[in-house]
Design a protein around this motif. Structure first.
Motif, PDB file in Angstrom:
ATOM      1  N   ILE A  96     -38.107  -1.939  33.037  1.00 32.88           N
ATOM      2  CA  ILE A  96     -38.240  -0.773  33.921  1.00 32.88           C
ATOM      3  C   ILE A  96     -36.856  -0.269  34.313  1.00 32.88           C
ATOM      4  N   VAL A  97     -35.989  -1.183  34.712  1.00 37.29           N
ATOM      5  CA  VAL A  97     -34.638  -0.803  35.121  1.00 37.29           C
ATOM      6  C   VAL A  97     -33.870  -0.206  33.947  1.00 37.29           C
ATOM      7  N   GLU A  98     -33.838  -0.903  32.825  1.00 38.48           N
ATOM      8  CA  GLU A  98     -33.037  -0.450  31.689  1.00 38.48           C
ATOM      9  C   GLU A  98     -33.511   0.889  31.133  1.00 38.48           C
TER      10      GLU A  98
ATOM     11  N   THR B   3     -36.138   3.109  45.598  1.00 38.90           N
ATOM     12  CA  THR B   3     -37.140   2.107  45.931  1.00 38.90           C
ATOM     13  C   THR B   3     -38.292   2.212  44.939  1.00 38.90           C
ATOM     14  N   LEU B   4     -38.767   1.077  44.468  1.00 40.99           N
ATOM     15  CA  LEU B   4     -39.936   1.083  43.591  1.00 40.99           C
ATOM     16  C   LEU B   4     -41.173   1.471  44.388  1.00 40.99           C
TER      17      LEU B   4
ATOM     18  N   ALA C 229     -33.079  -4.926  41.423  1.00 40.40           N
ATOM     19  CA  ALA C 229     -33.539  -3.817  40.582  1.00 40.40           C
ATOM     20  C   ALA C 229     -33.454  -2.496  41.341  1.00 40.40           C
ATOM     21  N   GLU C 230     -33.898  -2.492  42.571  1.00 40.11           N
ATOM     22  CA  GLU C 230     -33.836  -1.265  43.378  1.00 40.11           C
ATOM     23  C   GLU C 230     -32.395  -0.851  43.643  1.00 40.11           C
ATOM     24  N   ARG C 231     -31.516  -1.812  43.823  1.00 36.61           N
ATOM     25  CA  ARG C 231     -30.102  -1.496  44.008  1.00 36.61           C
ATOM     26  C   ARG C 231     -29.545  -0.829  42.750  1.00 36.61           C
TER      27      ARG C 231
END
Length: 143
Positions: free
Chosen positions: A64-66, A34-35, A27-29
């Motif tokens: 969160i990512v989308e 960074t979360l 997800a961070e990538r």
């Protein structure tokens, strides 16, 4: 710790299976950021927090990512809103307003973004405070 904090505020709160380190790293990538440590720790306990009426107080990692990739895209709302790049959205109130950490400059506070007037208002001093206020409060707890 995070599940306990949420359950203290609302005994009917719902949790999901936790996220593993590989999913967090991916997800961070994808986000290129960074979360916040508090959010990552919560996600390692539960992949989101669901309050009354099915409100996603804390979204799943995938959402969160989308949602953030969508909002950060220059083509999503050209000229409609002030830049949202410094924000990391992670939850909502079920009515369109969204909650976010400020990434630049990094701080533990939670802000609410009002989708109708594009305002950004302080809502909570940290994630635990946000959980308590959002789960125990009424619909306008942040106003």
């Amino acid at each position: 710790m995070w599940k306990d904090a949420a359950a203290k505020a609302l005994h009917t709160v719902e949790f999901r299976a936790p996220v593993d380190a590989t999913a967090l790293a991916e997800a961070e990538r994808r986000l290129g950021r960074t979360l916040p440590a508090q959010l990552a720790a919560l996600l390692r306990e539960t992949n989101g927090v669901v309050g009354e009426y099915g409100t996603d107080v804390v979204w799943s990692l995938e959402r969160i990512v989308e949602e953030n990739l969508l909002f950060w895209s220059p083509d999503t709302f050209p000229g409609l809103y002030m830049p949202v790049d410094p924000l990391l959205f992670f939850g909502d109130n079920g009515g369109g307003d969204q909650f976010a950490f400020v990434l630049t400059p990094e701080r533990p506070d939670i802000f609410v973004w009002d989708h109708e007037n594009d305002s950004r208002l302080w809502a909570a001093r940290a994630l635990e405070d946000y959980l308590h206020r959002s789960l125990a409060g009424d619909g306008d707890w942040y106003r």
